[in-house]
Write a protein that holds these residues in place. Structure first.
Motif, PDB file in Angstrom:
ATOM      1  N   ALA A  27       7.317   4.463  -7.254  1.00  0.00           N
ATOM      2  CA  ALA A  27       6.379   5.368  -6.589  1.00  0.00           C
ATOM      3  C   ALA A  27       6.911   5.797  -5.231  1.00  0.00           C
ATOM      4  CB  ALA A  27       5.021   4.691  -6.439  1.00  0.00           C
ATOM      5  N   PHE A  28       7.529   4.865  -4.490  1.00  0.00           N
ATOM      6  CA  PHE A  28       8.111   5.218  -3.192  1.00  0.00           C
ATOM      7  C   PHE A  28       9.234   6.247  -3.360  1.00  0.00           C
ATOM      8  CE2 PHE A  28      11.831   4.327  -0.455  1.00  0.00           C
ATOM      9  CZ  PHE A  28      11.343   4.850   0.737  1.00  0.00           C
ATOM     10  N   ALA A  29      10.073   6.073  -4.391  1.00  0.00           N
ATOM     11  CA  ALA A  29      11.184   6.996  -4.625  1.00  0.00           C
ATOM     12  C   ALA A  29      10.695   8.417  -4.881  1.00  0.00           C
ATOM     13  CB  ALA A  29      12.019   6.504  -5.808  1.00  0.00           C
ATOM     14  N   PHE A  30       9.538   8.550  -5.535  1.00  0.00           N
ATOM     15  CA  PHE A  30       9.017   9.879  -5.873  1.00  0.00           C
ATOM     16  C   PHE A  30       8.141  10.479  -4.783  1.00  0.00           C
ATOM     17  CE2 PHE A  30      10.249   8.656 -10.153  1.00  0.00           C
ATOM     18  CZ  PHE A  30      10.713   9.855 -10.684  1.00  0.00           C
ATOM     19  N   SER A  31       7.544   9.627  -3.930  1.00  0.00           N
ATOM     20  CA  SER A  31       6.570  10.142  -2.963  1.00  0.00           C
ATOM     21  C   SER A  31       6.994  10.006  -1.510  1.00  0.00           C
ATOM     22  CB  SER A  31       5.229   9.415  -3.144  1.00  0.00           C
ATOM     23  OG  SER A  31       5.359   8.046  -2.768  1.00  0.00           O
ATOM     24  N   GLY A  32       7.859   9.044  -1.198  1.00  0.00           N
ATOM     25  CA  GLY A  32       8.250   8.802   0.187  1.00  0.00           C
ATOM     26  C   GLY A  32       7.186   8.090   0.997  1.00  0.00           C
ATOM     27  N   SER A  33       6.195   7.489   0.338  1.00  0.00           N
ATOM     28  CA  SER A  33       5.107   6.799   1.029  1.00  0.00           C
ATOM     29  C   SER A  33       5.594   5.492   1.651  1.00  0.00           C
ATOM     30  CB  SER A  33       3.963   6.508   0.056  1.00  0.00           C
ATOM     31  OG  SER A  33       3.049   5.595   0.614  1.00  0.00           O
ATOM     32  N   SER A  34       5.394   5.339   2.966  1.00  0.00           N
ATOM     33  CA  SER A  34       5.796   4.091   3.625  1.00  0.00           C
ATOM     34  C   SER A  34       4.919   2.932   3.171  1.00  0.00           C
ATOM     35  CB  SER A  34       5.717   4.243   5.147  1.00  0.00           C
ATOM     36  OG  SER A  34       4.383   4.401   5.581  1.00  0.00           O
ATOM     37  N   SER A  35       3.663   3.225   2.856  1.00  0.00           N
ATOM     38  CA  SER A  35       2.785   2.175   2.329  1.00  0.00           C
ATOM     39  C   SER A  35       3.340   1.619   1.026  1.00  0.00           C
ATOM     40  CB  SER A  35       1.374   2.721   2.098  1.00  0.00           C
ATOM     41  OG  SER A  35       0.734   3.021   3.305  1.00  0.00           O
ATOM     42  N   MET A  36       3.874   2.523   0.201  1.00  0.00           N
ATOM     43  CA  MET A  36       4.454   2.100  -1.066  1.00  0.00           C
ATOM     44  C   MET A  36       5.693   1.240  -0.845  1.00  0.00           C
ATOM     45  SD  MET A  36       3.060   2.818  -4.009  1.00  0.00           S
ATOM     46  CE  MET A  36       1.810   1.916  -3.115  1.00  0.00           C
ATOM     47  N   LEU A  37       6.524   1.625   0.119  1.00  0.00           N
ATOM     48  CA  LEU A  37       7.719   0.832   0.411  1.00  0.00           C
ATOM     49  C   LEU A  37       7.330  -0.541   0.942  1.00  0.00           C
ATOM     50  CD1 LEU A  37      10.764   0.570   0.645  1.00  0.00           C
ATOM     51  CD2 LEU A  37      10.631   1.660   2.891  1.00  0.00           C
ATOM     52  N   ALA A  38       6.387  -0.583   1.876  1.00  0.00           N
ATOM     53  CA  ALA A  38       5.935  -1.860   2.430  1.00  0.00           C
ATOM     54  C   ALA A  38       5.321  -2.738   1.351  1.00  0.00           C
ATOM     55  CB  ALA A  38       4.920  -1.619   3.552  1.00  0.00           C
ATOM     56  N   GLY A 167      -4.253 -11.699  -0.147  1.00  0.00           N
ATOM     57  CA  GLY A 167      -3.581 -10.764   0.758  1.00  0.00           C
ATOM     58  C   GLY A 167      -3.055  -9.544   0.031  1.00  0.00           C
ATOM     59  N   ALA A 168      -2.523  -9.764  -1.188  1.00  0.00           N
ATOM     60  CA  ALA A 168      -1.992  -8.645  -1.969  1.00  0.00           C
ATOM     61  C   ALA A 168      -3.103  -7.669  -2.339  1.00  0.00           C
ATOM     62  CB  ALA A 168      -1.304  -9.173  -3.227  1.00  0.00           C
ATOM     63  N   LEU A 169      -4.254  -8.186  -2.771  1.00  0.00           N
ATOM     64  CA  LEU A 169      -5.366  -7.305  -3.151  1.00  0.00           C
ATOM     65  C   LEU A 169      -5.883  -6.509  -1.955  1.00  0.00           C
ATOM     66  CD1 LEU A 169      -7.482  -9.441  -5.664  1.00  0.00           C
ATOM     67  CD2 LEU A 169      -6.455  -7.191  -6.089  1.00  0.00           C
ATOM     68  N   VAL A 170      -6.083  -7.189  -0.833  1.00  0.00           N
ATOM     69  CA  VAL A 170      -6.552  -6.481   0.363  1.00  0.00           C
ATOM     70  C   VAL A 170      -5.508  -5.454   0.796  1.00  0.00           C
ATOM     71  CG1 VAL A 170      -7.219  -6.718   2.788  1.00  0.00           C
ATOM     72  CG2 VAL A 170      -7.968  -8.428   1.112  1.00  0.00           C
ATOM     73  N   GLY A 171      -4.227  -5.846   0.747  1.00  0.00           N
ATOM     74  CA  GLY A 171      -3.158  -4.927   1.117  1.00  0.00           C
ATOM     75  C   GLY A 171      -3.104  -3.706   0.224  1.00  0.00           C
ATOM     76  N   LEU A 172      -3.343  -3.903  -1.057  1.00  0.00           N
ATOM     77  CA  LEU A 172      -3.345  -2.767  -1.992  1.00  0.00           C
ATOM     78  C   LEU A 172      -4.468  -1.787  -1.678  1.00  0.00           C
ATOM     79  CD1 LEU A 172      -2.574  -4.709  -5.288  1.00  0.00           C
ATOM     80  CD2 LEU A 172      -1.130  -2.947  -4.250  1.00  0.00           C
ATOM     81  N   PHE A 173      -5.639  -2.305  -1.343  1.00  0.00           N
ATOM     82  CA  PHE A 173      -6.745  -1.419  -0.978  1.00  0.00           C
ATOM     83  C   PHE A 173      -6.451  -0.690   0.334  1.00  0.00           C
ATOM     84  CE2 PHE A 173      -9.276  -4.029  -3.977  1.00  0.00           C
ATOM     85  CZ  PHE A 173      -9.861  -3.002  -4.699  1.00  0.00           C
ATOM     86  N   LEU A 174      -5.796  -1.391   1.276  1.00  0.00           N
ATOM     87  CA  LEU A 174      -5.403  -0.736   2.524  1.00  0.00           C
ATOM     88  C   LEU A 174      -4.388   0.377   2.255  1.00  0.00           C
ATOM     89  CD1 LEU A 174      -5.025  -3.829   4.907  1.00  0.00           C
ATOM     90  CD2 LEU A 174      -6.779  -2.048   5.029  1.00  0.00           C
ATOM     91  N   ALA A 175      -3.429   0.085   1.368  1.00  0.00           N
ATOM     92  CA  ALA A 175      -2.422   1.090   1.022  1.00  0.00           C
ATOM     93  C   ALA A 175      -3.073   2.293   0.338  1.00  0.00           C
ATOM     94  CB  ALA A 175      -1.357   0.478   0.117  1.00  0.00           C
TER      95      ALA A 175
END
Length: 312
Positions: A27-38, A167-175
């Motif tokens: 997804a990061f490769a196609f969108s350039g989203s920093s949230s996706m990279l993080a 943490g992963a679930l909360v982080g995903l909602f933040l992203a």
């Protein structure tokens, strides 16, 4: 915590995080989203953490040696501590840096449906992993609250997986929130801000894990109910008349050392005391099966001393 229960939760989290990490990087490769990279780095860090927990569990099973006479049970604590460091450095600090870079050097998201679709998939996969960790934890936490379970658990794997998954679930909602706001407003600032929030969250979780694991590494005693059970079975009212003082120490999650000075009567023979100690050790192991190493030192019965040390 049973080894099988902990392993099941770790394997479920590992499988989820590996699949999620691949999807996030795509997804990061196609969108350039920093949230996706993080988030991709976060999932990769989580995957390495679960691998470390499995390695620690395997190493802890090694047979005691002359150099390490009490065995290798604390390997599980060491690897759990390493997990907290990896989560802090690789996950948290990287996310903070990437979020800062996104805000300072913004660029518009492209193909926004990629990160949104991956985040939805990741939330579903992570929820299944979190559910498994909750089920395995419920089997062993008894009446403890979740906070008490994380703080008091002697086996580190389930608390680590629980906090990572949370943490992963909360982080995903933040992203998802960051990407959504960036798409709606056309301002990639929100994507960067979401990434920074993920970094802060990971750093906080890593600090909690490090603090709790450090306590285990330093050496924790048995819990209060186990200490009471040991004290109750030590005294037989025949040869062993009291407990002058006692210390317990976890050599590993399922290995407990018990050392106690017990009161005996002055007229008891050495043979009587030896038989009483053997019987007391058997009673301790029956009452608290994880008591693997037991040292009992007899002392002459002194009413004043026993009264002064009662409850120690």
């Amino acid at each position: 915590m049973s080894a099988s229960g902990g392993t099941k939760a770790i394997v479920a989290a590992l499988a989820a995080n590996l699949s999620i990490a691949v999807a996030k990087f795509v997804a990061f490769a196609f969108s350039g989203s920093s949230s996706m990279l993080a988030e991709g780095v976060h999932s990769l860090a989580d995957s390495s953490n679960q691998a470390l927990l499995l390695v620690g569990g395997k190493k802890a099973k090694k047979t005691a040696s002359e150099e390490h006479p009490f065995g290798y049970g604390r390997e599980r604590y060491i690897y759990s501590f390493i997990v907290s460091i990896v989560l802090f450095s690789v996950g948290g600090v990287f996310a903070l840096y990437e979020g800062y870079e996104k805000i300072v050097h913004p660029h518009e998201l492209s193909n926004w449906w990629w990160p949104v679709g991956v985040l939805v998939f990741a939330i579903i996969a992570e929820a299944f992993s979190f559910r498994t960790a909750i089920q395995e934890s419920n089997a062993v936490r008894g009446s403890l609250t979740w906070t008490q379970f994380v703080r008091r658990a002697k086996a580190p794997e389930l608390p680590v997986v629980l906090l990572e998954d949370l943490g992963a679930l909360v982080g995903l909602f933040l992203a998802l929130l960051g990407v959504g706001l960036a798409v709606l407003t056309g301002d990639s600032f929100w994507d960067g801000l979401g990434t920074i929030c993920i970094g802060v969250l990971l750093v906080l979780i890593a600090i909690v894990l490090a603090a709790e694991t450090k306590s285990l590494l330093l050496g924790e005693s048995a819990d209060a109910s186990q200490v009471r059970a040991i004290r109750e079975v030590l005294v037989d009212e025949e040869t062993v008349t009291g407990v002058i003082h006692m210390r317990t120490l976890h050599l590993g999650p399922e290995e407990l050392l018990v050392a106690a000075k017990i009161a005996v009567r002055h007229h008891d023979s050495a043979a009587d005391v030896a038989r009483a100690i053997d019987a007391a050790e058997a009673r301790i192991r029956e009452a608290v099966p994880i008591a693997r190493v037991i040292y009992l030192e007899p002392d002459i019965y002194r009413p004043a001393t026993e009264k002064a040390d009662a409850g120690v």
